[in-house]
Design a protein around this motif. Structure first.
Motif, mmCIF file in Angstrom:
data_model
loop_
_atom_site.group_PDB
_atom_site.id
_atom_site.type_symbol
_atom_site.label_atom_id
_atom_site.label_comp_id
_atom_site.label_asym_id
_atom_site.label_seq_id
_atom_site.Cartn_x
_atom_site.Cartn_y
_atom_site.Cartn_z
ATOM 1 N N GLN A 134 0.889 -1.206 0.091
ATOM 2 C CA GLN A 134 0.056 0.008 -0.014
ATOM 3 C C GLN A 134 0.904 1.107 0.062
ATOM 4 O O GLN A 134 1.563 1.493 1.082
ATOM 5 N N ARG A 135 0.762 1.877 -1.052
ATOM 6 C CA ARG A 135 2.045 3.065 -1.193
ATOM 7 C C ARG A 135 1.398 4.488 -1.224
ATOM 8 O O ARG A 135 0.215 4.516 -1.449
ATOM 9 N N PHE A 136 2.159 5.141 -0.258
ATOM 10 C CA PHE A 136 1.636 6.591 -0.128
ATOM 11 C C PHE A 136 2.587 7.515 -0.737
ATOM 12 O O PHE A 136 3.703 7.550 -0.843
ATOM 13 N N PHE A 137 1.795 8.402 -1.465
ATOM 14 C CA PHE A 137 2.290 9.448 -2.160
ATOM 15 C C PHE A 137 2.093 10.604 -1.806
ATOM 16 O O PHE A 137 0.974 10.924 -1.345
ATOM 17 N N LEU A 147 10.703 15.117 4.355
ATOM 18 C CA LEU A 147 10.400 14.042 3.503
ATOM 19 C C LEU A 147 10.970 12.805 3.870
ATOM 20 O O LEU A 147 10.323 11.689 3.752
ATOM 21 N N SER A 148 12.179 13.004 4.603
ATOM 22 C CA SER A 148 12.715 11.815 5.034
ATOM 23 C C SER A 148 12.076 11.288 6.215
ATOM 24 O O SER A 148 12.035 9.906 6.411
ATOM 25 N N ALA A 149 11.248 12.038 7.071
ATOM 26 C CA ALA A 149 10.796 11.715 8.221
ATOM 27 C C ALA A 149 9.407 11.009 7.951
ATOM 28 O O ALA A 149 8.975 10.033 8.224
ATOM 29 N N LEU A 150 8.937 11.490 6.634
ATOM 30 C CA LEU A 150 7.697 10.902 6.121
ATOM 31 C C LEU A 150 7.540 9.788 5.566
ATOM 32 O O LEU A 150 6.807 8.842 5.593
ATOM 33 N N ARG A 151 8.818 9.430 4.667
ATOM 34 C CA ARG A 151 8.948 8.372 4.214
ATOM 35 C C ARG A 151 7.916 7.736 3.173
ATOM 36 O O ARG A 151 7.448 6.638 3.087
ATOM 37 N N PRO A 152 7.684 8.726 2.186
ATOM 38 C CA PRO A 152 6.643 8.187 1.226
ATOM 39 C C PRO A 152 7.302 7.419 0.079
ATOM 40 O O PRO A 152 8.498 7.201 0.006
ATOM 41 N N ALA A 153 6.632 6.700 -0.406
ATOM 42 C CA ALA A 153 6.887 5.822 -1.704
ATOM 43 C C ALA A 153 7.351 6.763 -2.871
ATOM 44 O O ALA A 153 8.227 6.468 -3.784
ATOM 45 N N GLY A 154 6.699 7.947 -3.062
ATOM 46 C CA GLY A 154 6.935 8.814 -3.968
ATOM 47 C C GLY A 154 6.570 10.314 -3.649
ATOM 48 O O GLY A 154 5.738 10.462 -2.730
ATOM 49 N N VAL A 155 7.062 11.303 -4.315
ATOM 50 C CA VAL A 155 6.889 12.602 -4.173
ATOM 51 C C VAL A 155 6.510 13.289 -5.556
ATOM 52 O O VAL A 155 7.101 13.222 -6.445
ATOM 53 N N GLY A 165 -8.551 -1.653 -2.914
ATOM 54 C CA GLY A 165 -7.426 -2.508 -3.997
ATOM 55 C C GLY A 165 -6.772 -1.705 -4.323
ATOM 56 O O GLY A 165 -5.792 -2.026 -5.375
ATOM 57 N N ALA A 166 -6.751 -0.352 -4.276
ATOM 58 C CA ALA A 166 -5.652 0.552 -5.077
ATOM 59 C C ALA A 166 -4.268 0.548 -4.283
ATOM 60 O O ALA A 166 -4.217 -0.103 -3.265
ATOM 61 N N GLN A 167 -3.265 0.546 -5.249
ATOM 62 C CA GLN A 167 -1.971 0.404 -4.776
ATOM 63 C C GLN A 167 -1.319 1.582 -4.398
ATOM 64 O O GLN A 167 -0.126 1.603 -3.758
ATOM 65 N N GLY A 168 -1.771 2.564 -4.793
ATOM 66 C CA GLY A 168 -1.230 4.068 -4.118
ATOM 67 C C GLY A 168 -2.341 4.826 -4.056
ATOM 68 O O GLY A 168 -3.277 4.926 -4.543
ATOM 69 N N TRP A 169 -1.710 5.983 -3.131
ATOM 70 C CA TRP A 169 -2.845 7.096 -2.757
ATOM 71 C C TRP A 169 -1.835 8.397 -2.666
ATOM 72 O O TRP A 169 -1.122 8.240 -2.040
ATOM 73 N N GLY A 170 -2.313 9.508 -3.460
ATOM 74 C CA GLY A 170 -1.589 10.532 -3.345
ATOM 75 C C GLY A 170 -2.217 11.911 -2.478
ATOM 76 O O GLY A 170 -3.670 11.968 -2.801
ATOM 77 N N SER A 171 -1.831 12.173 -1.657
ATOM 78 C CA SER A 171 -2.589 13.054 -0.528
ATOM 79 C C SER A 171 -1.615 14.396 -0.805
ATOM 80 O O SER A 171 -0.444 14.481 -0.592
ATOM 81 N N GLY A 172 -2.791 15.640 -0.797
ATOM 82 C CA GLY A 172 -1.623 16.673 -1.159
ATOM 83 C C GLY A 172 -1.323 17.634 0.208
ATOM 84 O O GLY A 172 -1.857 17.307 1.225
ATOM 85 N N VAL A 173 -0.520 18.575 0.100
ATOM 86 C CA VAL A 173 -0.176 19.341 1.202
ATOM 87 C C VAL A 173 -0.955 20.604 1.370
ATOM 88 O O VAL A 173 -0.673 21.259 2.184
ATOM 89 N N SER A 174 -1.775 20.648 0.596
ATOM 90 C CA SER A 174 -2.799 22.012 0.740
ATOM 91 C C SER A 174 -4.256 21.428 0.074
ATOM 92 O O SER A 174 -4.260 20.413 -0.472
ATOM 93 N N GLY A 175 -5.255 22.370 0.420
ATOM 94 C CA GLY A 175 -6.619 22.026 -0.089
ATOM 95 C C GLY A 175 -6.845 21.685 -1.455
ATOM 96 O O GLY A 175 -7.398 20.553 -1.837
ATOM 97 N N ASN A 176 -6.123 22.506 -2.333
ATOM 98 C CA ASN A 176 -6.457 22.149 -3.674
ATOM 99 C C ASN A 176 -5.630 20.977 -4.202
ATOM 100 O O ASN A 176 -5.646 20.487 -5.509
ATOM 101 N N LEU A 177 -4.709 20.408 -3.389
ATOM 102 C CA LEU A 177 -3.903 19.320 -3.896
ATOM 103 C C LEU A 177 -4.503 18.107 -3.049
ATOM 104 O O LEU A 177 -4.099 17.036 -3.335
ATOM 105 N N MET A 178 -5.572 18.013 -2.350
ATOM 106 C CA MET A 178 -6.241 17.298 -1.655
ATOM 107 C C MET A 178 -7.420 16.487 -2.276
ATOM 108 O O MET A 178 -8.023 15.346 -2.026
ATOM 109 N N ASN A 179 -8.025 17.337 -3.306
ATOM 110 C CA ASN A 179 -9.221 17.138 -4.005
ATOM 111 C C ASN A 179 -9.000 17.761 -5.514
ATOM 112 O O ASN A 179 -8.732 18.803 -5.700
ATOM 113 N N MET A 180 -9.391 16.903 -6.364
ATOM 114 C CA MET A 180 -9.178 17.177 -7.714
ATOM 115 C C MET A 180 -10.050 18.212 -8.161
ATOM 116 O O MET A 180 -11.271 17.991 -7.733
#
Length: 674
Positions: free
Chosen positions: A292-295, A310-318, A526-541
């Motif tokens: 389960q990958r977190f971006f 980012l090192s503390a967060l340890r995401p699968a991708g930025v 069943g999604a293998q990844g999920w991208g969450s943003g650092v601001s409102g417009n990046l948390m919802n398309m």
């Protein structure tokens, strides 16, 4: 009048010799069972409460125990009556089984690989066959009535519901049994007493749980759970986890047929199919659980690439978008220092907006100041445009590039077609580059939620998406819900569930971007990844702007509360913390740092907001880490527990200020998981 546990224990002590010791093993629906030591070999003594049991029921258990002789069924030793205060209590002596109940094992987090699951099912069928040979069915093969010995060999106990197949008496609903662990014929509107095929169904339900770590017939309400086997359809095993071999899924699925005549009609045929499935798997290792990958989507927000966050967060991708221009290399360096993939998002949907409505940073891109894009005149025009996007995307040397995507509003299928055409063109252009100058490609797709909620649209979308090969799907979904609100539309969630099932079958990973806390649900589905943003417009398309937005008021600061699975406005959170602090505890280093500098969260400074947003992302990543540590199916069970906890917390906490902060989405999530 029923007797309490203490009374039954007094009676048990009167039955056993004075030199023997007594230990309580458990209390069931109509009896207490004790372990007796010091009277020869240890044995189990069941003392039956006459106020809760029928004499005929007790006689059925005795008859069943006397007739059955199998190591997988508890061994009968003796029985008798005991008078106490003018009341006759029946008792039964049985062999003592060293171990613990299957319910305890599952509740303690025990999981089984595919081979162990099939072997357990096979052992249960073999043991139950000894009961069936006596023209008797157990009728309550729930996890509480199966003991697991230390070697994981099961033993069936508590034959209190066992009934001879010629016995036509019925008990009105709710019939004796365990909610969620009975056959459809036992709990339908006009229930039947059930036969050996009913036991087969319940063993099949146990097999489903062993394989997937998900209970097939679940409902939070007790009565709904009781009738669920008759009223609910289980999710196909391979739609929960497509790594489960078909040969294993097929046997269990047949055992779970709603109509008894569609199940196995001879126990020997069921055992033979289980043997064939086990033989087919003996030389095959069970695959590891899918990650389960977190971006984290930092877009162009510089402070999230600084100070080791980012090192503390340890995401699968930025995920960084092209508007960061000169900062791209800096952001990608920070991603690599955190052992994360550097992913570039070209945010090409802005080309559908008038020039004056496009973000200033986007207009500075090579493709950002072109006329409004309505499509391409021919393949040469598409190639030229895609080449410009790819060249700009590859300059900072990303690990992954997202292909150009265009927002498909309600009914605008041409933009899906154009998006996929550009994705195909990207693959062609990337293949033409030298090996050291290539990157992985994710196919970017951005759609309005109607494409998932409407079955006709969804069929069209899935036909198009599965019509060409792709390495991964990066899916963006715009909804009409309030910003930052978790997905709550049941039809949209059903569409997403179907999409994820289809892509699991196609072995194409799906990363869902910009979905706030809804990503937790999608990961469980069943999604293998999920991208969450650092601001409102990046948390919802959000769709591309059609005009220059007038200046709005100040942004509302929100704080993510893990126990609520949601982002809450700061004033609402402060009120909650004042009344029920243990229900909204924020145990992240960034929240603690924020409270140290601003304990009342008043007049947040820029530094405070950075800490708050870092907490939001970090808290969600921690939950993903917990899901990642679990087998695929158990993630659904875990999320159910989180939803149940959130529902309870919302009942106690004071009302929230905005609809998007409330618990409404939890009912939709529950319905989607069931």
């Amino acid at each position: 009048m029923s007797a309490d546990k203490d009374t039954l224990e007094v009676i048990a002590r009167q039955i056993i010799p004075d030199t023997a010791s007594l230990g309580h093993l458990g209390t069931g629906g109509f009896a207490c069972t004790f372990k007796v030591e010091g009277d020869g070999q240890p044995y189990a003594l069941k003392v039956i409460d006459p106020g809760l049991s029928e004499a005929a029921r007790v006689e059925r258990e005795l008859d069943a125990l006397r007739r059955v002789n199998h190591p997988g069924v508890v061994q009968f030793i003796d029985h008798g009556d005991h008078e106490h205060d003018g009341v006759t209590y029946k008792w039964i002596k049985m062999a003592f089984v060293q171990g613990h109940s299957l319910r305890q094992a599952l509740g303690g987090g025990q999981v089984f690989d595919v081979m162990e699951a099939l072997q357990l099912v096979r052992a249960l069928v073999d043991a139950a066959s000894a009961i069936w040979e006596q023209r008797t069915a157990h009728r309550d093969l729930s996890p509480g009535n199966i003991l697991l010995q230390p070697n994981n060999v099961p033993v069936i106990v508590d034959l209190g519901l066992a009934r001879h197949v010629d016995d036509e008496t019925l008990t009105e609903l709710p019939t004796p049994g365990t909610p969620g662990w009975m056959s459809p014929e036992q709990v339908k509107t006009s229930p039947t007493h059930g036969d050996w095929r009913s036991d087969q169904f319940v063993i099949g339900a146990l097999g489903y749980l062993f394989l997937t770590n998900v209970q097939p017939f679940y409902a939070p309400n007790l009565m709904d759970r009781w009738v669920a086997p008759a009223t609910r359809a289980h999710q196909p095993i391979r739609s929960v986890d497509n790594r489960i071999p078909q040969v294993a899924a097929d046997v269990v699925e047949r055992m779970l047929e709603k109509l008894p005549y569609k199940r196995y009609l001879r126990p020997q045929d069921l055992l033979a199919d289980l043997d064939r499935a086990i033989l087919a798997l003996q030389n095959t290792e069970a695959p590891d659980s899918s990650p389960q990958r977190f971006f984290v989507n930092i877009s162009q927000v510089k402070n999230f690439a600084e100070n080791g966050y980012l090192s503390a967060l340890r995401p699968a991708g930025v995920i960084v978008d092209s508007r960061a221009t000169s900062r791209l290399e800096e952001f990608f360096t920070a991603a690599h220092e955190a052992d994360a993939n550097a992913i570039l998002d070209p945010v090409t949907h802005f080309v559908q907006s008038p020039r004056e409505a496009r973000p200033a940073g986007f207009r500075r891109l090579p493709y950002g100041d072109a006329p409004v894009l309505t499509g391409f005149s021919d393949d040469d025009a598409r190639t030229e445009w895609c080449q410009a996007v790819l060249d700009q995307s590859m300059e900072p040397r990303p690990d992954v590039v997202i292909s150009p995507y265009f927002f498909a509003g309600e009914g605008s299928g041409s933009w899906v077609t154009e998006t996929l055409a550009c994705a195909s063109k990207y693959e062609e252009l990337m293949a033409a580059r030298s090996e050291e100058n290539r990157a992985e490609i994710w196919t970017g797709v951005a759609v309005h939620s109607s494409w998932l909620a409407n079955q006709q649209y969804r069929n069209t979308l899935l036909n198009q998406l599965t019509g060409q090969p792709m390495k991964a799907l990066y899916l963006l979904i715009a909804t009409n819900q309030p910003p930052l609100g978790p997905l709550a539309d049941v039809e949209v969630l059903a569409g997403l569930h179907e999409l994820l099932t289809v892509f699991r079958e196609a072995a194409v990973p799906v990363v869902v971007g910009k979905r706030a806390s809804s990503g937790l649900l999608l990961l469980a589905l069943g999604a293998q990844g999920w991208g969450s943003g650092v601001s409102g417009n990046l948390m919802n398309m959000t769709p591309p702007p059609e005009a220059v937005e007038p200046g709005g008021g100040s942004a509302i600061d929100r704080i993510y509360v893990p126990q609520l699975l949601n982002h809450i406005t700061v004033p609402s959170y402060v009120l909650m913390r004042a009344t029920e602090p243990e229900l909204v505890e924020l145990n992240t280093p960034y929240a603690l740092q924020l409270f140290m500098s601003n304990p009342d969260l008043e007049e947040l400074s820029t530094e405070d907001r950075i800490l708050l947003n870092r907490h939001n992302i970090y808290a969600q990543q921690q939950q993903v880490s917990r899901l990642d540590a679990l087998p695929t199916g158990q993630r659904i069970a875990t999320l159910r527990d989180w939803i149940s906890g959130a529902s309870e917390a919302y009942r106690v906490l004071p009302p929230t200020r905005l609809p998007s902060e409330g618990p409404g989405f939890l009912a939709s999530w529950t319905a989607t998981l069931n």
